[in-house]
Design a protein around this motif. Structure first.
Motif, PDB file in Angstrom:
ATOM      1  N   ARG A 250     -20.844   6.432 -28.860  1.00  0.00           N
ATOM      2  CA  ARG A 250     -19.882   7.438 -28.678  1.00  0.00           C
ATOM      3  C   ARG A 250     -18.796   7.013 -27.747  1.00  0.00           C
ATOM      4  O   ARG A 250     -18.971   6.314 -26.869  1.00  0.00           O
ATOM      5  N   SER A 251     -17.727   7.450 -27.788  1.00  0.00           N
ATOM      6  CA  SER A 251     -16.627   7.007 -26.743  1.00  0.00           C
ATOM      7  C   SER A 251     -16.459   8.211 -25.544  1.00  0.00           C
ATOM      8  O   SER A 251     -17.149   8.906 -25.517  1.00  0.00           O
ATOM      9  N   VAL A 252     -15.662   7.525 -24.738  1.00  0.00           N
ATOM     10  CA  VAL A 252     -15.474   8.153 -23.301  1.00  0.00           C
ATOM     11  C   VAL A 252     -14.093   8.369 -22.746  1.00  0.00           C
ATOM     12  O   VAL A 252     -13.656   7.181 -23.114  1.00  0.00           O
ATOM     13  N   LEU A 253     -13.886   9.344 -22.810  1.00  0.00           N
ATOM     14  CA  LEU A 253     -12.498   9.771 -22.119  1.00  0.00           C
ATOM     15  C   LEU A 253     -12.403  10.171 -20.674  1.00  0.00           C
ATOM     16  O   LEU A 253     -13.238  11.223 -20.177  1.00  0.00           O
ATOM     17  N   VAL A 254     -11.725   9.548 -19.872  1.00  0.00           N
ATOM     18  CA  VAL A 254     -11.674   9.793 -18.242  1.00  0.00           C
ATOM     19  C   VAL A 254     -10.208  10.258 -17.671  1.00  0.00           C
ATOM     20  O   VAL A 254      -9.267   9.488 -18.222  1.00  0.00           O
ATOM     21  N   LEU A 255     -10.335  11.517 -17.451  1.00  0.00           N
ATOM     22  CA  LEU A 255      -8.741  12.003 -17.047  1.00  0.00           C
ATOM     23  C   LEU A 255      -8.536  12.022 -15.583  1.00  0.00           C
ATOM     24  O   LEU A 255      -9.737  12.494 -14.946  1.00  0.00           O
ATOM     25  N   VAL A 256      -7.509  11.451 -14.909  1.00  0.00           N
ATOM     26  CA  VAL A 256      -7.219  11.607 -13.491  1.00  0.00           C
ATOM     27  C   VAL A 256      -5.849  12.036 -13.192  1.00  0.00           C
ATOM     28  O   VAL A 256      -4.993  12.216 -14.312  1.00  0.00           O
ATOM     29  N   PRO A 257      -5.639  13.004 -12.427  1.00  0.00           N
ATOM     30  CA  PRO A 257      -4.468  13.591 -12.068  1.00  0.00           C
ATOM     31  C   PRO A 257      -3.290  13.107 -11.921  1.00  0.00           C
ATOM     32  O   PRO A 257      -2.103  13.499 -12.607  1.00  0.00           O
ATOM     33  N   GLU A 258      -3.050  12.025 -11.527  1.00  0.00           N
ATOM     34  CA  GLU A 258      -1.751  11.304 -11.341  1.00  0.00           C
ATOM     35  C   GLU A 258      -1.955   9.760 -11.429  1.00  0.00           C
ATOM     36  O   GLU A 258      -2.824   9.109 -11.470  1.00  0.00           O
ATOM     37  N   ILE A 259      -0.813   9.081 -12.179  1.00  0.00           N
ATOM     38  CA  ILE A 259      -0.636   7.800 -12.241  1.00  0.00           C
ATOM     39  C   ILE A 259      -1.263   7.040 -11.021  1.00  0.00           C
ATOM     40  O   ILE A 259      -1.793   5.776 -11.025  1.00  0.00           O
ATOM     41  N   ALA A 260      -1.080   7.424  -9.726  1.00  0.00           N
ATOM     42  CA  ALA A 260      -1.018   6.847  -8.593  1.00  0.00           C
ATOM     43  C   ALA A 260      -2.723   6.274  -8.606  1.00  0.00           C
ATOM     44  O   ALA A 260      -3.001   5.375  -7.707  1.00  0.00           O
ATOM     45  N   LEU A 261      -3.581   7.298  -8.944  1.00  0.00           N
ATOM     46  CA  LEU A 261      -5.072   6.880  -8.924  1.00  0.00           C
ATOM     47  C   LEU A 261      -5.449   5.998 -10.123  1.00  0.00           C
ATOM     48  O   LEU A 261      -6.687   5.651 -10.081  1.00  0.00           O
ATOM     49  N   ILE A 262      -4.682   5.924 -11.209  1.00  0.00           N
ATOM     50  CA  ILE A 262      -5.100   5.340 -12.373  1.00  0.00           C
ATOM     51  C   ILE A 262      -5.729   3.613 -11.939  1.00  0.00           C
ATOM     52  O   ILE A 262      -6.336   3.362 -12.499  1.00  0.00           O
ATOM     53  N   SER A 263      -4.669   3.073 -11.378  1.00  0.00           N
ATOM     54  CA  SER A 263      -4.869   1.627 -11.044  1.00  0.00           C
ATOM     55  C   SER A 263      -6.154   1.506 -10.267  1.00  0.00           C
ATOM     56  O   SER A 263      -6.898   0.497 -10.685  1.00  0.00           O
ATOM     57  N   GLN A 264      -6.445   2.077  -9.171  1.00  0.00           N
ATOM     58  CA  GLN A 264      -7.875   2.068  -8.739  1.00  0.00           C
ATOM     59  C   GLN A 264      -9.084   2.348  -9.658  1.00  0.00           C
ATOM     60  O   GLN A 264      -9.804   1.427  -9.612  1.00  0.00           O
TER      61      GLN A 264
ATOM     62  N   THR B 110       8.992   5.831  -2.231  1.00  0.00           N
ATOM     63  CA  THR B 110       8.587   4.372  -2.025  1.00  0.00           C
ATOM     64  C   THR B 110       7.640   3.989  -3.229  1.00  0.00           C
ATOM     65  O   THR B 110       7.342   2.625  -3.149  1.00  0.00           O
ATOM     66  N   THR B 111       7.170   4.607  -4.186  1.00  0.00           N
ATOM     67  CA  THR B 111       6.350   4.208  -5.164  1.00  0.00           C
ATOM     68  C   THR B 111       6.839   4.177  -6.502  1.00  0.00           C
ATOM     69  O   THR B 111       6.052   3.916  -7.421  1.00  0.00           O
ATOM     70  N   THR B 112       8.173   4.488  -6.806  1.00  0.00           N
ATOM     71  CA  THR B 112       8.728   4.487  -8.111  1.00  0.00           C
ATOM     72  C   THR B 112       8.897   3.091  -8.699  1.00  0.00           C
ATOM     73  O   THR B 112       8.830   3.351 -10.070  1.00  0.00           O
ATOM     74  N   ARG B 113       8.962   2.060  -8.112  1.00  0.00           N
ATOM     75  CA  ARG B 113       9.226   0.928  -8.584  1.00  0.00           C
ATOM     76  C   ARG B 113       7.794   0.422  -9.093  1.00  0.00           C
ATOM     77  O   ARG B 113       6.850   0.552  -8.351  1.00  0.00           O
ATOM     78  N   LYS B 114       7.809  -0.383 -10.280  1.00  0.00           N
ATOM     79  CA  LYS B 114       6.452  -0.850 -10.710  1.00  0.00           C
ATOM     80  C   LYS B 114       5.904  -1.783  -9.792  1.00  0.00           C
ATOM     81  O   LYS B 114       6.412  -2.767  -9.293  1.00  0.00           O
ATOM     82  N   GLY B 115       4.489  -1.505  -9.314  1.00  0.00           N
ATOM     83  CA  GLY B 115       3.931  -2.523  -8.485  1.00  0.00           C
ATOM     84  C   GLY B 115       4.133  -2.192  -7.174  1.00  0.00           C
ATOM     85  O   GLY B 115       3.260  -2.645  -6.254  1.00  0.00           O
TER      86      GLY B 115
END
Length: 809
Positions: A314-328, A586-591
């Motif tokens: 079966r599959s797994v879905l992980v939700l995090v509150p903001e894009i800022a946390l997703i990369s980590q 300071t974090t709107t630009r990609k990267g």
């Protein structure tokens, strides 16, 4: 012919029956998009299944085309979409459109153009509005939806129909293809025939030999075999010696490669949590609240549970509150599960999001990580749904479909017979209440992974600084001394202020008026680096050298503070320290965000200044001091959840300290040192806060002791909006006065002007409905909306239904 049920991508609550012609019947199945006639145009529809409803002869129309080869969502999600549409009182076609990647639907719209004939020029036969329409169309065709904008006034549809009937304008239909498509790559493969003409060049023989040996290959890669291979391939295809095919290729949203990791040994507490949850895998629905202190290793628990779930198929879905946390978190999951991971969030380009969506739909990825919109990930059989930082208000969407992804995660898990795991160091009052009501099972991680102590928290009373001037009022002697000592030990500092910009309250020194946004009822914020006054609600800005909008004076005092001002103060106090700022500016630009996180990890930053973005789940092992500049900013909000929000933010940001080997310390500066939210945050004890807060909620019958629904009314005309709000209130009271016992179980508050009475040029009113019964509230709002459709379908004033509202402003 076969009949199917279709939800159209328009704001209509009903679903519709369509015939499927025999030649399209094999291609139609639930989850695919179809092009269907609706009124005088064709629109995108979503197939929900077969339809056995009976209709009058001649009323059922026929599907024009099937738009997808692969279903965009599995049939199992249809019941989920129906639940969302019913609970949030939202058209089901709009629900599905909100769920799917943007820009994929073709559209057809009416276009008006001048007929080229000269209408009579007498005032008796042509009015001023007709003249404006003709002037607008003189420059070229205009879409029907833009006629009002071109003329600068409302243009009734009946007037356009009259002008068309008189032969002054012409109406045509314009079909627009989807903006977002799958990226295709051309491949060459052998045609099967080994008979080659004798006149083939050496380059063509070389290409055929390569394909015979290696099978199909991308045409652009054949350039390594033969220069300018594309021309040779086209000629070989014309002679039938090879075939050219197209295959979708995925745009890569990940960037840097990640080295595989080795799962670490779990602590005894982590093992107990994993054991308890995995014992319920495959046994149907269960919901858990994982309350773990900051740094207790919740993410590692998530990954172990994900691995156990994947073993069951079966599959797994992980939700995090903001894009800022997703990369980590995404990097950690990719290191463990490799190519099995997909990501879904609004930071992706439209093409990247479509590619990630299709990877999930085609079952090429069994793990999806994303922000709130990832709750719609097209998994056929999810086995585990994880909601990290479940208390975070970012899970609530505030426009279009007002959904809460945390609540929907529990619903989706229940419908799929899956497990829902909600994790937080500061659980929401609602979730703790659900544990008490035995809706959730409680799990605990009470110690940090390496048994580090929680940081020592020192309260500093800002009232004692009232005689200080400038930033000395907020960079107190205690905080300044601790920053110096931390830097001397070659450790890192985090300074937290939940307000961006340089000065949050610019005031005219001559007339005393605050500088307000022209579109909103809020004060502008000075952004010194950009040299502008900016509105944080609608984005309006003007130059910082602009004079006062009331008296014209150029003497503007920059009162208030933000992260930019704190950064400037830190530069002057500690000029040798390397500083960085982490906020939306300071974090709107990609990267940009990744660059800051790498700088912290590599110890290239000594002092980080940030908003609540730094408080959410980040792991900074070298930060040993957290300075909270002013803890009271959210306490004064006119919202019954203000104390809860304040406690959660403070406890979370305090938890960033001392996560490595060195002990942590927190300087918490406040004007309200005795407030129970502040003292509970000091002790990082969410149950102490909950036991006090829940008494207030019960006395005032606020959630979780009641359910709430907000009717949001907004319009560009102040008087029309007020009149419409009053009329909506009368309709509510009339419904309350009827003999329906469910309607009489609802309390009506308002209508009243919203605390933020004007945003983005729209005047705002609201009505609050409250009841101890969720079913009574649902019954009331559905009767209100569906018995008064003409009132709520007003062109001038918009009405939005927000079930379980979080933001009362």
């Amino acid at each position: 012919m076969r009949q199917i049920e279709v939800a159209v991508s328009l704001p209509v609550h009903n679903t519709y029956t369509y015939f499927v012609p025999d030649d399209l019947a094999p291609l139609v199945c639930p989850g695919k998009r179809v092009l269907v006639p609706f009124g005088n145009r064709r629109v995108t529809g979503y197939v929900l299944g077969d339809d056995d409803r009976q209709h009058e002869a001649g009323r059922v129309k026929t599907v024009c085309d099937v738009l997808d080869e692969t279903p965009m969502f599995p049939p199992s999600m249809v019941v989920f979409f129906r639940w969302i549409a019913q609970y949030y009182v939202h058209p089901i076609g709009d629900v599905i459109c909100e769920a799917l990647p943007g820009g994929i639907n073709p559209s057809e719209s009416a276009v008006y153009e001048s007929a080229g004939t000269c209408p009579p020029d007498t005032e008796a036969e042509i009015g001023p509005l007709e003249k404006k329409v003709l002037q607008a169309l003189a420059a070229g065709p205009v879409r029907a939806s833009r006629v009002a904008g071109k003329t600068g006034c409302d243009v009734p549809r009946s007037l356009l129909q009259k002008m068309e009937k008189n032969g002054w304008i012409k109406k045509t239909t314009q079909f627009q293809r989807a903006r977002t498509k799958s990226k295709m790559r051309r491949y060459a493969k052998p045609a099967g025939s080994e008979n080659r003409p004798g006149k083939l060049s050496a380059q063509k023989h070389k290409i055929l030999d390569f394909l015979q040996e290696n099978g199909e290959a991308p045409i652009d890669r054949l350039n390594h075999v033969v220069p300018r291979a594309a021309g040779h391939v086209s000629e070989l295809a014309r002679h039938g010696l090879l075939e050219i095919i197209e295959k979708p290729v995925y745009r890569d949203p990940f960037g840097d490669a990640v080295e595989p990791d080795i799962p670490p040994d779990l602590t005894i507490e982590q093992q107990q949590v994993v054991r308890e949850v995995t014992s319920e895998l495959g046994k149907g629905f269960a919901a858990y609240l994982l309350a773990g202190v900051t740094g207790s290793g919740k993410t590692e628990v998530y990954m172990h549970l994900a691995a156990k779930t994947l073993e069951t198929g079966r599959s797994v879905l992980v939700l995090v509150p903001e894009i800022a946390l997703i990369s980590q978190i995404e990097r950690r999951f990719r290191a463990r599960f490799g190519e099995n991971v997909a990501v879904l969030h609004s930071g992706l380009s439209a093409g990247e999001k479509l590619d990630q969506w299709m990877r999930i739909a085609r079952k090429e990825s069994m793990v999806a990580i994303g922000a709130r919109s990832a709750i719609f990930a097209p998994f056929d059989d999810p086995g585990l749904i994880i909601v990290d930082e479940e208390h975070d208000t970012s899970y609530k969407q505030e426009n279009r479909l007002h959904y809460n992804a945390r609540d929907m995660a529990v619903v989706r898990a229940r419908q799929a017979g899956a497990l829902a795991l909600l994790g937080s160091a500061t659980p929401s009052v609602q979730s703790i209440s659900n544990v008490g009501a035995r809706k959730f099972r409680e799990l605990n991680l009470k110690r940090r992974i390496y048994r580090q102590a929680l940081p020592e928290v020192t309260l500093v009373d800002l009232r004692m600084q009232k005689d200080q001037r400038g930033m000395a009022r907020f960079i107190t002697p205690e905080l300044k001394a601790e920053i110096k000592a931390t830097l001397d030990r070659n450790e890192q500092v985090l300074l937290f202020l939940n307000r961006r910009g340089f000065a949050s309250h610019p005031v005219c020194a001559k007339c005393g008026e605050p500088q307000k946004c022209r579109n909103c009822d809020v004060t502008l914020t000075l952004h010194k680096k950009a040299n502008i006054f900016k509105c944080h609600m609608c984005g309006y800005f003007r130059a910082a050298v602009s004079p006062c909008s009331h008296c014209g004076s150029s003497a503007i005092k920059a009162l208030g503070m933000g992260t930019e001002k704190i950064e400037a103060a830190v530069h002057s106090l500690f000029p040798e320290a390397r500083t960085a700022r982490m906020d939306r500016d300071t974090t709107t630009r990609k990267g940009a965000l990744l660059k800051i996180l790498k700088g912290l990890k590599n110890r290239e930053i000594d002092i980080l200044i940030g908003t609540q973005m730094v408080a959410k789940g980040h792991d900074f092992p070298h930060i040993t001091l957290v300075g909270i500049i002013c803890a009271d900013l959210s306490l004064s909000f006119p919202d019954f959840r203000a104390g809860e929000t304040t406690f959660q933010v403070l406890a979370q940001v305090a938890g960033r300290a001392g996560r490595g080997t060195a002990p942590g310390k927190v300087i918490l500066q406040t004007y309200n040192p005795d407030h129970f939210a502040i003292t509970a945050a000091r002790e990082q004890d969410f149950m102490k806060f909950y036991n006090q807060e829940i008494r207030y909620r019960k006395a005032l019958e606020y959630p979780p002791f009641s359910r709430m629904l907000q009717i949001k009314i907004s319009g560009k005309n102040k008087d029309k909006t007020r009149v419409h709000a009053d009329a909506s209130g009368r309709l509510c009271r009339r419904l309350f006065a009827c003999d329906d016992p469910k309607c009489r179980a609802v309390e009506i508050l308002g209508p009243i002007e919203a605390p933020l009475s004007k945003v983005a040029g729209r005047y705002r009113w609201q009505i609050l409905l409250k009841s101890s019964s969720a079913s009574s509230l649902q019954h009331f709002i559905r009767r209100l909306v569906f018995e008064n459709t003409a009132h709520f379908n007003n062109r001038d004033v918009q009405t939005a239904i927000d079930v379980d509202p979080l933001f009362m402003m």
